[in-house]
Design a protein around this motif. Structure first.
Motif, PDB file in Angstrom:
ATOM      1  N   PRO A  53      -6.365  -7.127  -2.075  1.00 26.92           N
ATOM      2  CA  PRO A  53      -4.924  -6.848  -1.997  1.00 26.92           C
ATOM      3  C   PRO A  53      -4.483  -6.367  -0.616  1.00 26.92           C
ATOM      4  CG  PRO A  53      -6.021  -5.153  -3.265  1.00 26.92           C
ATOM      5  CD  PRO A  53      -7.037  -6.229  -3.005  1.00 26.92           C
ATOM      6  N   GLU A  54      -5.439  -6.029   0.233  1.00 24.36           N
ATOM      7  CA  GLU A  54      -5.094  -5.658   1.606  1.00 24.36           C
ATOM      8  C   GLU A  54      -4.579  -6.854   2.402  1.00 24.36           C
ATOM      9  OE1 GLU A  54      -9.476  -6.778   1.749  1.00 24.36           O
ATOM     10  OE2 GLU A  54      -8.175  -5.722   0.336  1.00 24.36           O
ATOM     11  N   ILE A  55      -4.768  -8.057   1.871  1.00 21.41           N
ATOM     12  CA  ILE A  55      -4.218  -9.262   2.499  1.00 21.41           C
ATOM     13  C   ILE A  55      -2.832  -9.478   1.894  1.00 21.41           C
ATOM     14  CG2 ILE A  55      -4.517 -11.724   2.912  1.00 21.41           C
ATOM     15  CD1 ILE A  55      -7.523 -11.281   2.667  1.00 21.41           C
ATOM     16  N   PHE A  56      -1.902  -8.664   2.329  1.00 28.71           N
ATOM     17  CA  PHE A  56      -0.552  -8.646   1.755  1.00 28.71           C
ATOM     18  C   PHE A  56       0.373  -9.669   2.389  1.00 28.71           C
ATOM     19  CE2 PHE A  56      -1.006  -5.462   5.058  1.00 28.71           C
ATOM     20  CZ  PHE A  56      -0.002  -5.821   5.934  1.00 28.71           C
ATOM     21  N   TRP A  57      -0.025 -10.283   3.460  1.00 28.22           N
ATOM     22  CA  TRP A  57       0.869 -11.161   4.214  1.00 28.22           C
ATOM     23  C   TRP A  57       0.798 -12.624   3.761  1.00 28.22           C
ATOM     24  CZ3 TRP A  57      -3.400  -8.654   6.052  1.00 28.22           C
ATOM     25  CH2 TRP A  57      -4.490  -9.448   6.396  1.00 28.22           C
ATOM     26  N   ALA A  58      -0.185 -12.980   2.966  1.00 23.32           N
ATOM     27  CA  ALA A  58      -0.328 -14.370   2.511  1.00 23.32           C
ATOM     28  C   ALA A  58       0.168 -14.472   1.080  1.00 23.32           C
ATOM     29  CB  ALA A  58      -1.788 -14.801   2.601  1.00 23.32           C
ATOM     30  N   LYS A 130      13.024  -3.743  -3.781  1.00 22.90           N
ATOM     31  CA  LYS A 130      13.067  -3.880  -2.321  1.00 22.90           C
ATOM     32  C   LYS A 130      12.010  -4.873  -1.847  1.00 22.90           C
ATOM     33  CE  LYS A 130      14.853   0.684  -1.263  1.00 22.90           C
ATOM     34  NZ  LYS A 130      14.666   1.668  -2.311  1.00 22.90           N
ATOM     35  N   PRO A 131      12.209  -5.403  -0.658  1.00 23.15           N
ATOM     36  CA  PRO A 131      11.185  -6.315  -0.119  1.00 23.15           C
ATOM     37  C   PRO A 131       9.816  -5.621  -0.067  1.00 23.15           C
ATOM     38  CG  PRO A 131      13.138  -6.303   1.273  1.00 23.15           C
ATOM     39  CD  PRO A 131      13.324  -5.215   0.248  1.00 23.15           C
ATOM     40  N   TYR A 132       8.787  -6.375  -0.362  1.00 21.23           N
ATOM     41  CA  TYR A 132       7.390  -5.943  -0.267  1.00 21.23           C
ATOM     42  C   TYR A 132       6.955  -4.999  -1.387  1.00 21.23           C
ATOM     43  CZ  TYR A 132       9.291  -7.001   4.327  1.00 21.23           C
ATOM     44  OH  TYR A 132      10.014  -7.543   5.366  1.00 21.23           O
ATOM     45  N   SER A 133       7.785  -4.766  -2.389  1.00 12.48           N
ATOM     46  CA  SER A 133       7.404  -3.871  -3.489  1.00 12.48           C
ATOM     47  C   SER A 133       6.232  -4.400  -4.305  1.00 12.48           C
ATOM     48  CB  SER A 133       8.588  -3.611  -4.412  1.00 12.48           C
ATOM     49  OG  SER A 133       9.555  -2.845  -3.754  1.00 12.48           O
ATOM     50  N   HIS A 134       5.966  -5.693  -4.205  1.00 15.41           N
ATOM     51  CA  HIS A 134       4.851  -6.300  -4.941  1.00 15.41           C
ATOM     52  C   HIS A 134       3.551  -6.246  -4.147  1.00 15.41           C
ATOM     53  CE1 HIS A 134       7.099  -8.109  -8.316  1.00 15.41           C
ATOM     54  NE2 HIS A 134       8.100  -8.048  -7.457  1.00 15.41           N
ATOM     55  N   GLU A 135       3.600  -5.746  -2.929  1.00 19.33           N
ATOM     56  CA  GLU A 135       2.420  -5.662  -2.073  1.00 19.33           C
ATOM     57  C   GLU A 135       2.142  -4.201  -1.726  1.00 19.33           C
ATOM     58  OE1 GLU A 135       0.643  -8.259  -1.648  1.00 19.33           O
ATOM     59  OE2 GLU A 135       2.086  -9.715  -2.387  1.00 19.33           O
ATOM     60  N   PRO A 139       4.431   0.426  -1.786  1.00 16.50           N
ATOM     61  CA  PRO A 139       4.010   1.762  -2.213  1.00 16.50           C
ATOM     62  C   PRO A 139       3.396   2.620  -1.112  1.00 16.50           C
ATOM     63  CG  PRO A 139       3.314   0.124  -3.803  1.00 16.50           C
ATOM     64  CD  PRO A 139       3.844  -0.625  -2.606  1.00 16.50           C
ATOM     65  N   LEU A 140       2.476   2.054  -0.324  1.00 12.53           N
ATOM     66  CA  LEU A 140       1.778   2.865   0.672  1.00 12.53           C
ATOM     67  C   LEU A 140       2.557   3.031   1.968  1.00 12.53           C
ATOM     68  CD1 LEU A 140      -1.896   1.625   0.173  1.00 12.53           C
ATOM     69  CD2 LEU A 140      -0.773   3.640  -0.808  1.00 12.53           C
ATOM     70  N   GLY A 141       3.439   2.103   2.261  1.00 13.97           N
ATOM     71  CA  GLY A 141       4.204   2.177   3.504  1.00 13.97           C
ATOM     72  C   GLY A 141       5.590   2.753   3.338  1.00 13.97           C
ATOM     73  N   GLN A 142       6.243   2.426   2.210  1.00 16.98           N
ATOM     74  CA  GLN A 142       7.625   2.856   2.009  1.00 16.98           C
ATOM     75  C   GLN A 142       7.796   3.816   0.841  1.00 16.98           C
ATOM     76  OE1 GLN A 142       9.789  -0.830   1.630  1.00 16.98           O
ATOM     77  NE2 GLN A 142       9.161  -1.537   3.634  1.00 16.98           N
ATOM     78  N   GLY A 143       6.730   4.031   0.074  1.00 15.00           N
ATOM     79  CA  GLY A 143       6.801   4.972  -1.046  1.00 15.00           C
ATOM     80  C   GLY A 143       7.494   4.418  -2.276  1.00 15.00           C
ATOM     81  N   VAL A 144       7.711   3.107  -2.326  1.00 17.71           N
ATOM     82  CA  VAL A 144       8.322   2.479  -3.498  1.00 17.71           C
ATOM     83  C   VAL A 144       7.551   1.210  -3.850  1.00 17.71           C
ATOM     84  CG1 VAL A 144      10.659   3.355  -3.101  1.00 17.71           C
ATOM     85  CG2 VAL A 144       9.987   1.178  -2.099  1.00 17.71           C
ATOM     86  N   GLY A 145       7.482   0.922  -5.141  1.00 17.96           N
ATOM     87  CA  GLY A 145       6.802  -0.290  -5.552  1.00 17.96           C
ATOM     88  C   GLY A 145       7.036  -0.587  -7.010  1.00 17.96           C
ATOM     89  N   ILE A 150       1.865  -1.269  -7.006  1.00 13.89           N
ATOM     90  CA  ILE A 150       1.169  -0.011  -7.296  1.00 13.89           C
ATOM     91  C   ILE A 150      -0.276  -0.295  -7.701  1.00 13.89           C
ATOM     92  CG2 ILE A 150       1.117   1.998  -8.826  1.00 13.89           C
ATOM     93  CD1 ILE A 150       4.272   1.748  -8.865  1.00 13.89           C
ATOM     94  N   ALA A 151      -0.488  -1.312  -8.544  1.00 12.41           N
ATOM     95  CA  ALA A 151      -1.847  -1.675  -8.954  1.00 12.41           C
ATOM     96  C   ALA A 151      -2.684  -2.109  -7.753  1.00 12.41           C
ATOM     97  CB  ALA A 151      -1.800  -2.782 -10.001  1.00 12.41           C
ATOM     98  N   LYS A 152      -2.089  -2.884  -6.849  1.00 10.84           N
ATOM     99  CA  LYS A 152      -2.807  -3.301  -5.650  1.00 10.84           C
ATOM    100  C   LYS A 152      -3.143  -2.098  -4.776  1.00 10.84           C
ATOM    101  CE  LYS A 152      -0.943  -7.999  -5.411  1.00 10.84           C
ATOM    102  NZ  LYS A 152      -0.037  -8.906  -4.681  1.00 10.84           N
ATOM    103  N   SER A 153      -2.259  -1.130  -4.725  1.00  4.66           N
ATOM    104  CA  SER A 153      -2.513   0.092  -3.958  1.00  4.66           C
ATOM    105  C   SER A 153      -3.670   0.872  -4.554  1.00  4.66           C
ATOM    106  CB  SER A 153      -1.254   0.958  -3.912  1.00  4.66           C
ATOM    107  OG  SER A 153      -0.208   0.270  -3.259  1.00  4.66           O
ATOM    108  N   VAL A 154      -3.734   0.932  -5.881  1.00  4.95           N
ATOM    109  CA  VAL A 154      -4.866   1.593  -6.545  1.00  4.95           C
ATOM    110  C   VAL A 154      -6.164   0.903  -6.139  1.00  4.95           C
ATOM    111  CG1 VAL A 154      -5.986   2.013  -8.779  1.00  4.95           C
ATOM    112  CG2 VAL A 154      -3.548   2.455  -8.514  1.00  4.95           C
ATOM    113  N   LYS A 155      -6.181  -0.418  -6.175  1.00  2.00           N
ATOM    114  CA  LYS A 155      -7.389  -1.172  -5.816  1.00  2.00           C
ATOM    115  C   LYS A 155      -7.817  -0.903  -4.381  1.00  2.00           C
ATOM    116  CE  LYS A 155     -10.195  -5.027  -5.911  1.00  2.00           C
ATOM    117  NZ  LYS A 155     -11.199  -4.703  -4.932  1.00  2.00           N
ATOM    118  N   VAL A 156      -6.862  -0.918  -3.459  1.00  2.00           N
ATOM    119  CA  VAL A 156      -7.184  -0.677  -2.049  1.00  2.00           C
ATOM    120  C   VAL A 156      -7.747   0.739  -1.863  1.00  2.00           C
ATOM    121  CG1 VAL A 156      -6.135  -0.340   0.229  1.00  2.00           C
ATOM    122  CG2 VAL A 156      -5.620  -2.383  -1.078  1.00  2.00           C
ATOM    123  N   LEU A 157      -7.147   1.716  -2.512  1.00  2.00           N
ATOM    124  CA  LEU A 157      -7.629   3.099  -2.380  1.00  2.00           C
ATOM    125  C   LEU A 157      -8.991   3.271  -3.056  1.00  2.00           C
ATOM    126  CD1 LEU A 157      -4.264   5.020  -2.873  1.00  2.00           C
ATOM    127  CD2 LEU A 157      -5.536   4.696  -0.735  1.00  2.00           C
TER     128      LEU A 157
END
Length: 164
Positions: A53-58, A130-135, A139-145, A150-157
């Motif tokens: 999920p850290e590959i958020f740009w593709a 908001k834009p990028y809420s699915h990546e 959550p990690l950059g803007q505090g919203v998701g 949010i699930a992808k953020s859990v996986k990355v952490l």
């Protein structure tokens, strides 16, 4: 950690997975991969995104198929220009490292609780989509998701802290 979905693939799909991962990480515009049919290629790409999920740009891809060829041309779709991707990559890497640093020496249970508590205290559900809420950058950059981000953020952490 070894990527979960990658382990479950046959050798041909693993070769495609590896090629896509390598070239998307390098921000290639197009590249050759071993030929798979459309649904199989979609599954490999989807599972790669679940493993990474850290590959958020593709966010998607197109491909060109040539009859009687062993390869296809893969054309990834990026949600940012390459310069912006590099900026976001650097920011997300630093953010994940900063969040994980405090919990590096915790037990497995305490690491999981730390991630849970961090997300509950730091992330707000994005009702406005908001834009990028699915990546992870939502959550990690803007505090919203939304749930997916949010699930992808859990996986990355979890990956950063070695939590399976």
């Amino acid at each position: 950690m070894e990527p979960y979905y990658y382990q479950k693939m046959n050798k041909q799909k693993q070769a495609v997975y590896h090629a896509i991962l390598q070239e998307i990480t390098a921000l290639s515009d197009e590249f050759q991969i071993p030929a798979l049919d459309g649904p199989e290629l979609y599954d490999v790409f989807f599972q790669l995104r679940l493993d990474h999920p850290e590959i958020f740009w593709a966010e998607g891809f197109h491909y060109r198929y040539y009859q009687d060829s062993a390869n296809i041309t893969f054309l990834p779709e990026y949600i940012f220009e390459k310069g912006k991707i590099k900026e976001h990559q650097k920011a997300m890497t630093a953010r994940v490292e900063k969040i994980a640093r405090e919990a590096k020496t915790f037990s497995q249970w305490d690491k999981e609780k730390y991630i849970h508590d961090f997300l509950c205290e730091s992330i707000h559900y994005d009702k406005l989509k908001k834009p990028y809420s699915h990546e992870i950058i939502g959550p990690l950059g803007q505090g919203v998701g939304v749930c997916e981000g949010i699930a992808k953020s859990v996986k990355v952490l979890c990956d950063a802290l070695g939590v399976w």
